[in-house]
Enzyme design. Structure first.
Site, PDB file in Angstrom:
ATOM      1  N   HIS A  12       0.846  -1.199   0.000  1.00 35.61           N
ATOM      2  CA  HIS A  12       0.000   0.000   0.000  1.00 35.61           C
ATOM      3  C   HIS A  12       0.877   1.242   0.000  1.00 35.61           C
ATOM      4  O   HIS A  12       2.100   1.154   0.151  1.00 35.61           O
ATOM      5  CB  HIS A  12      -0.981  -0.020   1.171  1.00 35.61           C
ATOM      6  CG  HIS A  12      -0.372   0.059   2.536  1.00 35.61           C
ATOM      7  ND1 HIS A  12       0.558  -0.846   3.009  1.00 35.61           N
ATOM      8  CD2 HIS A  12      -0.557   0.950   3.548  1.00 35.61           C
ATOM      9  CE1 HIS A  12       0.891  -0.521   4.243  1.00 35.61           C
ATOM     10  NE2 HIS A  12       0.247   0.564   4.605  1.00 35.61           N
ATOM     11  N   HIS A  15       1.223   3.857   1.999  1.00 35.14           N
ATOM     12  CA  HIS A  15       1.711   4.594   3.172  1.00 35.14           C
ATOM     13  C   HIS A  15       3.237   4.653   3.066  1.00 35.14           C
ATOM     14  O   HIS A  15       3.875   3.680   2.654  1.00 35.14           O
ATOM     15  CB  HIS A  15       1.277   3.913   4.478  1.00 35.14           C
ATOM     16  CG  HIS A  15      -0.129   4.253   4.874  1.00 35.14           C
ATOM     17  ND1 HIS A  15      -0.909   3.411   5.627  1.00 35.14           N
ATOM     18  CD2 HIS A  15      -0.883   5.363   4.611  1.00 35.14           C
ATOM     19  CE1 HIS A  15      -2.105   3.989   5.804  1.00 35.14           C
ATOM     20  NE2 HIS A  15      -2.105   5.164   5.211  1.00 35.14           N
ATOM     21  N   ASP A  53       5.760   4.438   4.967  1.00 33.54           N
ATOM     22  CA  ASP A  53       6.666   3.466   5.593  1.00 33.54           C
ATOM     23  C   ASP A  53       6.709   2.135   4.834  1.00 33.54           C
ATOM     24  O   ASP A  53       7.404   1.205   5.244  1.00 33.54           O
ATOM     25  CB  ASP A  53       6.317   3.261   7.079  1.00 33.54           C
ATOM     26  CG  ASP A  53       4.885   2.804   7.315  1.00 33.54           C
ATOM     27  OD1 ASP A  53       4.008   3.134   6.492  1.00 33.54           O
ATOM     28  OD2 ASP A  53       4.636   2.128   8.330  1.00 33.54           O
ATOM     29  N   HIS A  54       5.961   2.052   3.720  1.00 38.04           N
ATOM     30  CA  HIS A  54       5.990   0.827   2.909  1.00 38.04           C
ATOM     31  C   HIS A  54       6.529   1.045   1.498  1.00 38.04           C
ATOM     32  O   HIS A  54       6.749   0.082   0.771  1.00 38.04           O
ATOM     33  CB  HIS A  54       4.596   0.182   2.855  1.00 38.04           C
ATOM     34  CG  HIS A  54       4.177  -0.366   4.183  1.00 38.04           C
ATOM     35  ND1 HIS A  54       4.211  -1.707   4.491  1.00 38.04           N
ATOM     36  CD2 HIS A  54       3.775   0.272   5.317  1.00 38.04           C
ATOM     37  CE1 HIS A  54       3.821  -1.874   5.748  1.00 38.04           C
ATOM     38  NE2 HIS A  54       3.553  -0.693   6.270  1.00 38.04           N
ATOM     39  N   HIS A 111      -7.379  -1.872   5.661  1.00 44.68           N
ATOM     40  CA  HIS A 111      -6.498  -0.878   6.256  1.00 44.68           C
ATOM     41  C   HIS A 111      -7.110   0.498   5.980  1.00 44.68           C
ATOM     42  O   HIS A 111      -8.211   0.584   5.458  1.00 44.68           O
ATOM     43  CB  HIS A 111      -5.087  -1.042   5.642  1.00 44.68           C
ATOM     44  CG  HIS A 111      -3.999  -0.324   6.359  1.00 44.68           C
ATOM     45  ND1 HIS A 111      -3.906  -0.269   7.729  1.00 44.68           N
ATOM     46  CD2 HIS A 111      -2.931   0.371   5.892  1.00 44.68           C
ATOM     47  CE1 HIS A 111      -2.831   0.433   8.055  1.00 44.68           C
ATOM     48  NE2 HIS A 111      -2.225   0.837   6.963  1.00 44.68           N
ATOM     49  N   ASP A 153      -0.302  -3.946   5.799  1.00 40.81           N
ATOM     50  CA  ASP A 153      -0.912  -3.691   7.103  1.00 40.81           C
ATOM     51  C   ASP A 153      -2.380  -4.106   7.055  1.00 40.81           C
ATOM     52  O   ASP A 153      -3.009  -3.915   6.035  1.00 40.81           O
ATOM     53  CB  ASP A 153      -0.849  -2.215   7.443  1.00 40.81           C
ATOM     54  CG  ASP A 153       0.580  -1.678   7.543  1.00 40.81           C
ATOM     55  OD1 ASP A 153       1.522  -2.468   7.419  1.00 40.81           O
ATOM     56  OD2 ASP A 153       0.744  -0.467   7.728  1.00 40.81           O
TER      57      ASP A 153
HETATM   58 ZN   LIG Z   1      -0.137   1.467   6.602  1.00 42.16          ZN
END
Ligand SMILES: [Zn+2]
Length: 301
Positions: free
Chosen positions: A60, A62, A64-65, A140, A210
């Site tokens: 996804h 976000h 941090d990914h 998520h 997530d």
């Molecule tokens: Zn996330």
């Protein structure tokens, strides 16, 4: 099958913790799964050859990914890469990455091929004669997929001793490996099972991060050999799972138990916890075979 954990913490990178990124080596492929900031540094530390990565799977959008991806692509350019790079991720990933390259007036000298995902149902997104990769729709705050990497059943193994004893001509060996019954020198049909051993059981790895607790993924990951399931929180912070779209260690273990997987790896820990043991203990009360992901850890699966 070999799984290298490059990063397994949620949100911000810190001195000793990295956001999500993993490398799965399966049947000759080197797959990068998620690409948080600092992924290329972690690849260097773990001495994984960049050039071998031809497919990147992003769960996804976000940061941090996937914030490590423009940097990694930029390094590929500097290293003179020529091979194709396939990127699988949610719709919008192409615009995000190419905008960064455009602004920097940089273009790859290798084909950058995006496979943008929009389906809400599980779908096969990569397949060859040895493996398949399927999405696992997750719940998520934004559109998110996990990924199920599965080996296909291999050829049966020839039992040469048995083939000789039954008087089978070597020209039939190819057919035997493909599971066929064959005639021996006397014209008698010999059952394949008498001439072969079972191939090794196909392995599989399910990556689920997530996600909030979601029992709808159970049929998709049923009997998987290994499940990585996020456990951002423990029960002590269960009230945070709903608003953030994350899971507790207990919820991850419940999914592992109900899906009858062989092994559970926990990860995506909130950095508020001082020790990871609390995650393991909580999960172990529900599912026995629990392991903790840790940055730099390698699992031979
Ligand atoms: Zn996330």
């Amino acid at each position: 099958m070999k799984l290298s954990i490059l990063g397994c913490y949620s949100a911000t990178p810190r001195a000793l913790t990295n956001p999500t990124a993993q490398v799965l080596e399966i049947k000759g492929h080197v797959f990068l799964i998620d690409c948080g900031e600092g992924t290329q540094v972690q690849l260097r530390k773990q001495q994984i050859k960049f050039a071998r990565i031809k497919h990147v799977f992003i769960s996804h959008l976000h940061g941090d990914h996937f914030f490590g991806l423009p940097g990694l692509i930029s390094t590929f350019m500097l290293l003179g890469r020529e091979a194709e790079l396939h990127i699988y991720g949610p719709k919008g990933i192409k615009k995000a990455v190419t905008t960064m390259l455009k602004v920097g007036n940089a273009w790859t000298n290798f084909p950058l091929i995006f496979h943008e995902l929009t389906a809400k149902e599980s779908e096969i997104i990569f397949e060859d004669e040895k493996i398949s990769v399927k999405t696992i729709p997750l719940i998520h705050r934004i559109y998110t997929n996990g990924f199920l990497f599965s080996e296909k059943e291999g050829e049966r193994k020839l039992n040469i001793g048995a083939a000789e004893d039954y008087g089978i001509d070597v020209s039939y060996y190819r057919n035997i490996k493909q599971g066929k019954d064959v005639m021996n020198e006397e014209g008698k049909l010999i059952a394949n099972q008498l001439l072969t051993f079972d191939p090794p059981a196909p392995k599989s790895y399910a990556f689920c991060s997530d996600t909030a607790f979601n029992q709808e993924i159970i049929p998709i990951i049923k009997n998987a050999g290994v499940l990585y399931h996020e456990s951002t929180f423990t029960k002590a912070h269960e009230h945070l799972t709903k608003p953030t779209g994350h899971s507790t260690a207990a919820e991850a273990a419940t999914i592992a138990r109900e899906a009858n997987v062989g092994m559970l790896i926990l990860g995506h820990y909130s950095t508020r916890y001082k020790s990871l043991e609390v995650f393991k203990n909580e999960a172990k009360s529900i599912f026995k075979n629990v392991h903790l992901a840790e940055d730099g850890k390698v699992f031979e699966l």
